[in-house]
Design an enzyme around this catalytic site. Structure first.
Site, mmCIF file in Angstrom:
data_model
loop_
_atom_site.group_PDB
_atom_site.id
_atom_site.type_symbol
_atom_site.label_atom_id
_atom_site.label_comp_id
_atom_site.label_asym_id
_atom_site.label_seq_id
_atom_site.Cartn_x
_atom_site.Cartn_y
_atom_site.Cartn_z
ATOM 1 N N PRO A 2 0.825 -1.206 0.000
ATOM 2 C CA PRO A 2 0.000 0.000 0.000
ATOM 3 C C PRO A 2 0.861 1.259 0.000
ATOM 4 C CG PRO A 2 -0.852 -1.597 1.554
ATOM 5 C CD PRO A 2 0.465 -2.129 1.075
ATOM 6 N N GLU A 3 0.500 2.206 -0.841
ATOM 7 C CA GLU A 3 1.250 3.457 -0.907
ATOM 8 C C GLU A 3 0.543 4.511 -0.060
ATOM 9 O OE1 GLU A 3 3.088 4.412 -4.623
ATOM 10 O OE2 GLU A 3 2.897 2.379 -5.379
ATOM 11 N N LYS A 52 3.746 5.678 4.685
ATOM 12 C CA LYS A 52 3.167 4.341 4.686
ATOM 13 C C LYS A 52 2.908 3.808 6.096
ATOM 14 C CE LYS A 52 5.532 3.134 0.364
ATOM 15 N NZ LYS A 52 6.434 2.159 -0.296
ATOM 16 N N ASN A 219 6.060 1.856 -5.608
ATOM 17 C CA ASN A 219 6.475 1.482 -6.955
ATOM 18 C C ASN A 219 5.650 2.162 -8.049
ATOM 19 O OD1 ASN A 219 8.622 -0.011 -7.911
ATOM 20 N ND2 ASN A 219 7.339 -1.712 -8.559
ATOM 21 N N ARG A 312 12.846 -4.124 -6.820
ATOM 22 C CA ARG A 312 11.500 -3.705 -7.240
ATOM 23 C C ARG A 312 11.496 -3.411 -8.738
ATOM 24 N NH1 ARG A 312 8.388 -1.801 -3.090
ATOM 25 N NH2 ARG A 312 6.692 -2.143 -4.574
#
Length: 322
Positions: A2-3, A52, A219, A312
Site C-alpha cells: 500500500p502506498e 506508509k 512502486n 523492485r
C-alpha cells in the site's frame, strides 16, 4: 505494498469511526496479546498517517504503530456507512471520480446506501463485502489485532510492524521519515525533500522510494512521477536540477491528493469523462508507464522498459525519459 494514499484513507476511517470511542482490543491470533492488553479499554484519541505508516493514539499516552508492508490489510465491519474522504462520499470506496460520480458496478454498492452493517477491506485495493448477520463478526484467519468500538470493528492481518509505543518513541519514528505532503508544511516539506535528494549520488529512481527522503511513494507512484517529469530514473539525485526536484514534490502533492480523494492511483491527466471513468475501473487505463512493460509508450510509441532496481520493478520510457 500500500502506498501513501491508501494509508491516509485507512487512517481517516479510524478518525471517522473510532476516535472518541472506548476500544476493546484483542489479538485473536495470539501474537499481539501483550500489546492488545496495553490498549484494551482505552479511548482512541487520535489517528494519523505519515507516509506508509499509521499511528493510533489511546488516552493521550499510548500509540499503536502499524506498517502494513507487502501483505498487511485492515478489514472493517459494522457501521461503515460513509467514506471518510469528502470527495468520495457520494459513491463506492475507491471507484468514484473527483466529481463524486459512481462508476456502475453491481458487485459493489454505494457506501451511502448500504443500510445494513457491511465489511470493508482496505489495503492497496478497497473492496466492499457482504452484509453482516451479526455484529461483531467472528474473526476470520490470522487476525493480529482486533479493535472493537461500539458499532465498528477493525481487524488487522499480516502487517510488517504492529507495536504499542510511548509518545517519545512515536516522535523518534516520525523524525526518521521524510516529509509527507498531507502532514508537513508545504514549504518546509518541499525544502526537506529537495535538500536531501540533491545531495545524493543515488539514482533518482531509488531516491523516490527512500522513505527517509520522502514519505509515501511506492512502486506505482515512483514510475508515474518520473514519467510525468520526463526524468531518467537512473540520473543521480545530485545531477537533477533543483527546480525539477521542486516540481516532483509539487506533483507528488497533487497525485497524493487525487489518490486520497478517489481511492485510486490516478496518474493520467486530461482524460475525457468516458476515459476517466474507464481509468477508474481498470488499472491498465490509468497509468502512463506502470505495469506496461513491452507496451507502446502513450506519447512516443516506444516499448516501455521494465528493469529490476533494488528488488523492485521499475518501468520507464527509454525515449521520453532520457
Amino acid at each position: 505494498m500500500p502506498e501513501g494514499h491508501s494509508v491516509h484513507r485507512i487512517t481517516r476511517q479510524f478518525a471517522l469511526h473510532f476516535v472518541g470511542k472506548t476500544i476493546a482490543a484483542s489479538s485473536p491470533q495470539g501474537r499481539f496479546a501483550g500489546g492488545a492488553s496495553e490498549i484494551d479499554g482505552l479511548e482512541m484519541t487520535d489517528a494519523k498517517a505519515v507516509g506508509k505508516q499509521m499511528f493510533l493514539e489511546f488516552d493521550h499516552r499510548l500509540w499503536l504503530r502499524v506498517h502494513l508492508g507487502m501483505y498487511g490489510a485492515w478489514d472493517f465491519a459494522g457501521n461503515i456507512t460513509a467514506d471518510a474522504t469528502t470527495a468520495s462520499a457520494g459513491g463506492r470506496m475507491g471507484q468514484t471520480n473527483q466529481r463524486g460520480t459512481v462508476v456502475p458496478d453491481d458487485n459493489e454498492p454505494s457506501l451511502s446506501s448500504i443500510g445494513a452493517p457491511r465489511r470493508l477491506r482496505m489495503a492497496e485495493q478497497e473492496r466492499l463485502g457482504e452484509a453482516l448477520d451479526t455484529f461483531p463478526p467472528e474473526p476470520i484467519g490470522a487476525v493480529r489485532v482486533r479493535l472493537l468500538a461500539s458499532d465498528t470493528v477493525a481487524d488487522l492481518r499480516g502487517p510488517t510492524a504492529c507495536e504499542v509505543l510511548q509518545p517519545e518513541e512515536v516522535q523518534a519514528v516520525i523524525a526518521k521519515l521524510g516529509p509527507d505532503p498531507l502532514v508537513d508544511d508545504p514549504d518546509e516539506g518541499r525544502a526537506r525533500f529537495v535538500d536531501a535528494a540533491i545531495k545524493k549520488a543515488t539514482p533518482i529512481g531509488l531516491i523516490l522510494m527512500d522513505q527517509n527522503v520522502v514519505s509515501g511513494i511506492g512502486n506505482v507512484y515512483r514510475a508515474e512521477l518520473l514519467f510525468r517529469a520526463r526524468l531518467d530514473p537512473h540520473k543521480p539525485g545530485k545531477l537533477v536540477p533543483r527546480e525539477t526536484l521542486e516540481e516532483l514534490w509539487a506533483d507528488w502533492t497533487y497525485l497524493l491528493g487525487v489518490g486520497v480523494s478517489t481511492g485510486q492511483m490516478m496518474t493520467m491527466d486530461g482524460l475525457s469523462h468516458e476515459d476517466y471513468v474507464n481509468a477508474l475501473a481498470r488499472r491498465d487505463d490509468r497509468h502512463w508507464v506502470y505495469h506496461r512493460a513491452g507496451k507502446p509508450c502513450r506519447v512516443c510509441g516506444t516499448p516501455i522498459v521494465m528493469e529490476v532496481a533494488a528488488g523492485r520493478k521499475l518501468y520507464f520510457c527509454p525515449v521520453d525519459q532520457t
